[in-house]
Design an enzyme around this catalytic site. Structure first.
Site, PDB file in Angstrom:
ATOM      1  N   ASP A 147       2.529  14.519   1.288  1.00  0.00           N
ATOM      2  CA  ASP A 147       1.528  15.521   1.694  1.00  0.00           C
ATOM      3  C   ASP A 147       0.807  15.153   2.993  1.00  0.00           C
ATOM      4  O   ASP A 147       0.324  16.023   3.712  1.00  0.00           O
ATOM      5  CB  ASP A 147       0.481  15.703   0.574  1.00  0.00           C
ATOM      6  N   ARG A 188       2.302 -29.381  -6.847  1.00  0.00           N
ATOM      7  CA  ARG A 188       2.039 -29.924  -8.189  1.00  0.00           C
ATOM      8  C   ARG A 188       0.630 -30.488  -8.360  1.00  0.00           C
ATOM      9  O   ARG A 188       0.409 -31.427  -9.090  1.00  0.00           O
ATOM     10  CB  ARG A 188       3.119 -30.937  -8.583  1.00  0.00           C
ATOM     11  N   THR A 205      -9.795  -5.097   2.114  1.00  0.00           N
ATOM     12  CA  THR A 205     -10.537  -5.616   3.263  1.00  0.00           C
ATOM     13  C   THR A 205     -11.184  -4.522   4.108  1.00  0.00           C
ATOM     14  O   THR A 205     -12.002  -4.828   4.974  1.00  0.00           O
ATOM     15  CB  THR A 205      -9.590  -6.417   4.182  1.00  0.00           C
ATOM     16  N   GLN A 261       2.010  -6.218  -3.333  1.00  0.00           N
ATOM     17  CA  GLN A 261       2.585  -6.432  -1.998  1.00  0.00           C
ATOM     18  C   GLN A 261       3.949  -5.707  -1.931  1.00  0.00           C
ATOM     19  O   GLN A 261       4.121  -4.717  -2.620  1.00  0.00           O
ATOM     20  CB  GLN A 261       2.706  -7.920  -1.639  1.00  0.00           C
ATOM     21  N   ARG A 303      -5.350   0.257   8.803  1.00  0.00           N
ATOM     22  CA  ARG A 303      -3.942  -0.111   8.673  1.00  0.00           C
ATOM     23  C   ARG A 303      -3.186   0.310   9.929  1.00  0.00           C
ATOM     24  O   ARG A 303      -3.497   1.341  10.527  1.00  0.00           O
ATOM     25  CB  ARG A 303      -3.328   0.567   7.447  1.00  0.00           C
ATOM     26  N   GLY A 313       1.488   2.946  -2.652  1.00  0.00           N
ATOM     27  CA  GLY A 313       1.066   3.827  -3.750  1.00  0.00           C
ATOM     28  C   GLY A 313       1.658   3.353  -5.077  1.00  0.00           C
ATOM     29  O   GLY A 313       1.874   4.145  -5.992  1.00  0.00           O
ATOM     30  N   LYS A 314       1.866   2.041  -5.172  1.00  0.00           N
ATOM     31  CA  LYS A 314       2.444   1.471  -6.411  1.00  0.00           C
ATOM     32  C   LYS A 314       1.518   1.748  -7.601  1.00  0.00           C
ATOM     33  O   LYS A 314       1.973   2.079  -8.695  1.00  0.00           O
ATOM     34  CB  LYS A 314       2.651  -0.051  -6.255  1.00  0.00           C
ATOM     35  N   GLY A 368      -4.526  -4.423  -3.823  1.00  0.00           N
ATOM     36  CA  GLY A 368      -5.537  -3.378  -3.980  1.00  0.00           C
ATOM     37  C   GLY A 368      -4.787  -2.131  -4.380  1.00  0.00           C
ATOM     38  O   GLY A 368      -4.151  -1.497  -3.545  1.00  0.00           O
ATOM     39  N   HIS A 369      -4.788  -1.834  -5.674  1.00  0.00           N
ATOM     40  CA  HIS A 369      -4.024  -0.694  -6.185  1.00  0.00           C
ATOM     41  C   HIS A 369      -5.005   0.392  -6.607  1.00  0.00           C
ATOM     42  O   HIS A 369      -5.840   0.176  -7.480  1.00  0.00           O
ATOM     43  CB  HIS A 369      -3.146  -1.123  -7.364  1.00  0.00           C
ATOM     44  N   ASN A 428      -5.196 -10.323  -3.904  1.00  0.00           N
ATOM     45  CA  ASN A 428      -4.873  -9.732  -2.590  1.00  0.00           C
ATOM     46  C   ASN A 428      -4.405  -8.287  -2.759  1.00  0.00           C
ATOM     47  O   ASN A 428      -4.435  -7.496  -1.823  1.00  0.00           O
ATOM     48  CB  ASN A 428      -3.817 -10.567  -1.841  1.00  0.00           C
ATOM     49  N   THR A 434      -5.634 -11.841   3.405  1.00  0.00           N
ATOM     50  CA  THR A 434      -6.772 -11.179   2.758  1.00  0.00           C
ATOM     51  C   THR A 434      -7.892 -12.188   2.444  1.00  0.00           C
ATOM     52  O   THR A 434      -8.928 -11.802   1.921  1.00  0.00           O
ATOM     53  CB  THR A 434      -6.324 -10.508   1.452  1.00  0.00           C
ATOM     54  N   ASP A 484       0.812  -1.225   0.000  1.00  0.00           N
ATOM     55  CA  ASP A 484       0.000   0.000   0.000  1.00  0.00           C
ATOM     56  C   ASP A 484       0.842   1.270   0.000  1.00  0.00           C
ATOM     57  O   ASP A 484       0.456   2.289   0.574  1.00  0.00           O
ATOM     58  CB  ASP A 484      -0.974  -0.002   1.203  1.00  0.00           C
TER      59      ASP A 484
HETATM   60  P1  GDP Z   1      -0.697   0.247  -3.565  1.00  0.00           P
HETATM   61  O1  GDP Z   1      -1.321  -1.002  -3.094  1.00  0.00           O
HETATM   62  O2  GDP Z   1       0.781   0.293  -3.323  1.00  0.00           O
HETATM   63  O3  GDP Z   1      -1.032   0.583  -5.001  1.00  0.00           O
HETATM   64  O4  GDP Z   1      -1.319   1.423  -2.675  1.00  0.00           O
HETATM   65  P2  GDP Z   1      -2.882   1.602  -2.316  1.00  0.00           P
HETATM   66  O5  GDP Z   1      -3.591   2.042  -3.526  1.00  0.00           O
HETATM   67  O6  GDP Z   1      -3.392   0.410  -1.584  1.00  0.00           O
HETATM   68  O7  GDP Z   1      -2.796   2.759  -1.235  1.00  0.00           O
HETATM   69  C1  GDP Z   1      -2.248   3.995  -1.541  1.00  0.00           C
HETATM   70  C2  GDP Z   1      -3.334   5.088  -1.405  1.00  0.00           C
HETATM   71  O8  GDP Z   1      -2.707   6.355  -1.434  1.00  0.00           O
HETATM   72  C3  GDP Z   1      -4.334   5.132  -2.536  1.00  0.00           C
HETATM   73  O9  GDP Z   1      -5.566   5.530  -2.031  1.00  0.00           O
HETATM   74  C4  GDP Z   1      -3.767   6.196  -3.491  1.00  0.00           C
HETATM   75  O10 GDP Z   1      -4.756   6.833  -4.269  1.00  0.00           O
HETATM   76  C5  GDP Z   1      -3.180   7.146  -2.512  1.00  0.00           C
HETATM   77  N1  GDP Z   1      -2.005   7.902  -2.940  1.00  0.00           N
HETATM   78  C6  GDP Z   1      -0.973   7.527  -3.733  1.00  0.00           C
HETATM   79  N2  GDP Z   1      -0.016   8.477  -3.755  1.00  0.00           N
HETATM   80  C7  GDP Z   1      -0.469   9.468  -2.957  1.00  0.00           C
HETATM   81  C8  GDP Z   1       0.091  10.711  -2.522  1.00  0.00           C
HETATM   82  O11 GDP Z   1       1.196  11.091  -2.879  1.00  0.00           O
HETATM   83  N3  GDP Z   1      -0.653  11.460  -1.658  1.00  0.00           N
HETATM   84  C9  GDP Z   1      -1.879  11.059  -1.221  1.00  0.00           C
HETATM   85  N4  GDP Z   1      -2.527  11.850  -0.380  1.00  0.00           N
HETATM   86  N5  GDP Z   1      -2.422   9.902  -1.596  1.00  0.00           N
HETATM   87  C10 GDP Z   1      -1.719   9.110  -2.432  1.00  0.00           C
HETATM   88  P1  IMO Z   2      -0.844  -4.243  -2.257  1.00  0.00           P
HETATM   89  O1  IMO Z   2      -0.410  -4.773  -3.594  1.00  0.00           O
HETATM   90  C1  IMO Z   2      -0.829  -4.735   2.077  1.00  0.00           C
HETATM   91  C2  IMO Z   2      -0.831  -8.841   3.597  1.00  0.00           C
HETATM   92  C3  IMO Z   2      -2.062  -9.330   4.326  1.00  0.00           C
HETATM   93  C4  IMO Z   2      -1.433 -10.323   5.284  1.00  0.00           C
HETATM   94  C5  IMO Z   2      -0.304 -10.942   4.440  1.00  0.00           C
HETATM   95  C6  IMO Z   2      -0.673 -12.258   3.801  1.00  0.00           C
HETATM   96  O2  IMO Z   2      -2.139  -3.524  -2.292  1.00  0.00           O
HETATM   97  O3  IMO Z   2       0.268  -3.478  -1.627  1.00  0.00           O
HETATM   98  P2  IMO Z   2      -2.222 -12.923   1.746  1.00  0.00           P
HETATM   99  O4  IMO Z   2      -3.687 -12.717   1.521  1.00  0.00           O
HETATM  100  O5  IMO Z   2      -1.357 -12.315   0.698  1.00  0.00           O
HETATM  101  O6  IMO Z   2      -1.857 -14.371   2.015  1.00  0.00           O
HETATM  102  O7  IMO Z   2      -1.921 -12.168   3.136  1.00  0.00           O
HETATM  103  O8  IMO Z   2      -0.009  -9.985   3.443  1.00  0.00           O
HETATM  104  N1  IMO Z   2      -1.083  -8.293   2.250  1.00  0.00           N
HETATM  105  C7  IMO Z   2      -1.037  -6.990   1.930  1.00  0.00           C
HETATM  106  N2  IMO Z   2      -0.843  -5.916   2.716  1.00  0.00           N
HETATM  107  N3  IMO Z   2      -0.958  -4.587   0.747  1.00  0.00           N
HETATM  108  C8  IMO Z   2      -1.131  -5.653  -0.046  1.00  0.00           C
HETATM  109  O9  IMO Z   2      -1.151  -5.571  -1.386  1.00  0.00           O
HETATM  110  C9  IMO Z   2      -1.217  -6.927   0.543  1.00  0.00           C
HETATM  111  N4  IMO Z   2      -1.399  -8.180   0.063  1.00  0.00           N
HETATM  112  C10 IMO Z   2      -1.305  -9.004   1.106  1.00  0.00           C
HETATM  113  O10 IMO Z   2      -2.705  -8.291   5.001  1.00  0.00           O
HETATM  114  O11 IMO Z   2      -0.827  -9.641   6.350  1.00  0.00           O
HETATM  115 MG    MG Z   3      -2.875  -1.657  -1.833  1.00  0.00          MG
END
Ligand code: GDP
Ligand code: IMO
Ligand code: MG
Length: 428
Positions: A332, A142, A300, A223, A304, A15-16, A40-41, A38, A128, A13
């Protein structure tokens, strides 16, 4: 070379999705190489939010090829839901390719993920519950079913029966759970097969031809390093390899064909699920970060866990993935903090270390050594040039680069595409 890997440096999470979407403006192709639904981007375009789980974050550009690689565990149900949602919002979904070698998430995987977690009780991982671990387990055992098996009607009927017999036996013996129904699963998955078949191909040949033709390819990690099954805080990890090396096995790309690696670093730190988190702030600072950053999981909805930036973790990610530059996100969110801390080393049993202990027992004992920075009071979300950032923000970033030994590439100051400061103009 025009291949760039985007990888998470912390616990996910970071911000990928935002960074991939931003760079995808220049890319021909975006590829997921590991994990599954799993992930969530979140991608924000003109104030509209898209939450992507299996779909590569290049989907919002018409004409960009989006590939789900062989290393992904593919849930057809989630994929088709995403396709429908995208179509409803007018997004073109014709440019998606799914690897015929990707493993399929089956109903027993999701069920066993849930039952396994319940059985672990207090020692649960906090997964997740998307069936990710059980699907990778079956791959290693396998007994997995691949996309090429799914779209072959006869093969699938046979494999599904064989594996389900085993699974029903285990469900009864281990969990005292009623058996899953073969006919129902067969019907459901035959329906999926028909719908996904047009997207399926040999993505390994496709991607290697693209690399050789000099196409610009982004590999989108899901992840992050500290959730990597080898390098993360095992067993509190996911079941795949989010580090850049995961691209080689998860997309069929040789190491020497990887051009650049960008490590995404959240300006502070969060974690979802259980497991060690040395810089966690179980106090009003953690609450302030959670509130300011709306830190609740995309998949989910769980709150966090929050804490200060751990530069030891980012440095470790840099070593493991060969990170060329950092994309620092969510800077920010730290606007208005009087003080900001950064962990630059750990103290354990009177010794100062900066590497990551393998033993969870040791990791639980480490005390972060913090450096304290004076915050800034300005709203930085409208800044577009590095030079215009507050002096204190630049001091924080530059110290981050110094401690981690990784240069600054991108600074993100908001979720939208334009809220991005480019420091390294030559990422592609
Ligand atoms: P990911 O799983 O690495 O793609 O990250 P997530 O999308 O789960 O969580 C990142 C959250 O931060 C999302 O709601 C994005 O829209 C938001 N986000 C990404 N970059 C920025 C930033 O520079 N500033 C703010 N305020 N939000 C951001
Ligand atoms: P993104 O790509 C944050 C965490 C779960 C749990 C552990 C194992 O959005 O960054 P799993 O369901 O993969 O077997 O769970 O990994 N987890 C994440 N935490 N961001 C994610 O993906 C995650 N994907 C799995 O919360 O602790
Ligand atoms: Mg995410």
């Amino acid at each position: 070379m025009s291949t760039v890997v985007i990888t998470g440096t912390q616990w996910g999470d970071e911000g990928k999705g935002k960074i991939v979407d931003y760079l995808a403006a220049q890319a021909d192709t975006v590829v997921r190489y590991q994990g599954g639904s799993n992930a969530g981007h979140t991608v924000s375009v003109n104030g509209e939010e898209y939450k992507l789980r299996l779909m590569p974050s290049g989907i919002l550009y018409k004409g960009t090829l989006c590939v789900i690689g062989n290393g992904v565990v593919f849930d057809p149900q989630v994929f088709l839901e995403e396709i429908d949602a995208m179509k409803k919002r007018g997004v073109d979904t014709s440019n998606i390719r799914i690897s015929n070698r990707a493993h399929v998430v089956m109903p027993w995987h999701k069920l066993c993920d849930e039952l396994g977690e319940n059985l672990r009780g207090e020692n649960k991982i906090g997964t997740t519950k998307r069936g990710i671990g059980p699907c990778y387990m079956d791959k290693a055992d396998r007994v997995g079913i691949r996309v090429c098996d799914l779209i072959d009607r006869e093969d699938f009927a046979e494999k599904c029966r064989e594996v389900l017999d085993q699974k029903n036996f285990l469900l009864k013996q281990i969990y005292n759970h009623e058996p899953l129904n073969y006919e129902e699963i067969l019907k459901e998955y035959e329906g999926y097969a028909e719908k996904i078949a047009p997207y399926v191909c040999d993505t390994i040949t496709l991607l290697n031809e693209e690399v050789d033709a000099g196409k610009k390819i982004l590999f989108e990690g899901a992840q992050a390093t500290m959730l990597d099954i080898d390098y993360g805080t095992y067993p509190y990890v996911t079941a795949s390899h989010p580090i850049s090396g995961g691209v080689c096995v998860g997309a069929g790309i040789a190491p020497k064909k990887i051009g650049k690696v960008v490590g995404v670093v959240k300006a502070y730190c969060t974690r979802v699920g259980e497991g060690p988190f040395p810089t966690e702030q179980l106090n009003e600072i953690g609450d302030k970060i959670r509130t300011a950053g709306h830190e609740f999981g995309t998949v989910t909805g769980r709150p966090r866990r929050t804490g200060w930036l751990d530069a030891c973790v980012v440095k470790y990610a840099g070593q493991l993935s060969g990170i060329d530059c950092m994309a620092v996100t969510r800077l920010d969110i730290l606007d208005g903090f009087d003080e900001i801390k950064m962990c630059t080393a750990y103290e354990v049993d009177g010794k100062i270390i900066s590497d990551i202990p393998a033993s969870l027992k040791v990791l639980a004992k480490v005390k972060p050594v913090y450096e304290t920075f004076t915050g800034w009071k300005e709203d930085i979300s409208n800044i577009r040039n590095y030079a215009d950032l507050p002096v204190n923000a630049k001091k924080y970033l530059e110290r981050m680069a110094e401690v981690t030994k990784i240069s600054l590439g991108i600074i993100s100051v908001g979720p939208n595409r334009d809220q991005t400061i480019i420091v390294d103009k030559n990422i592609f």
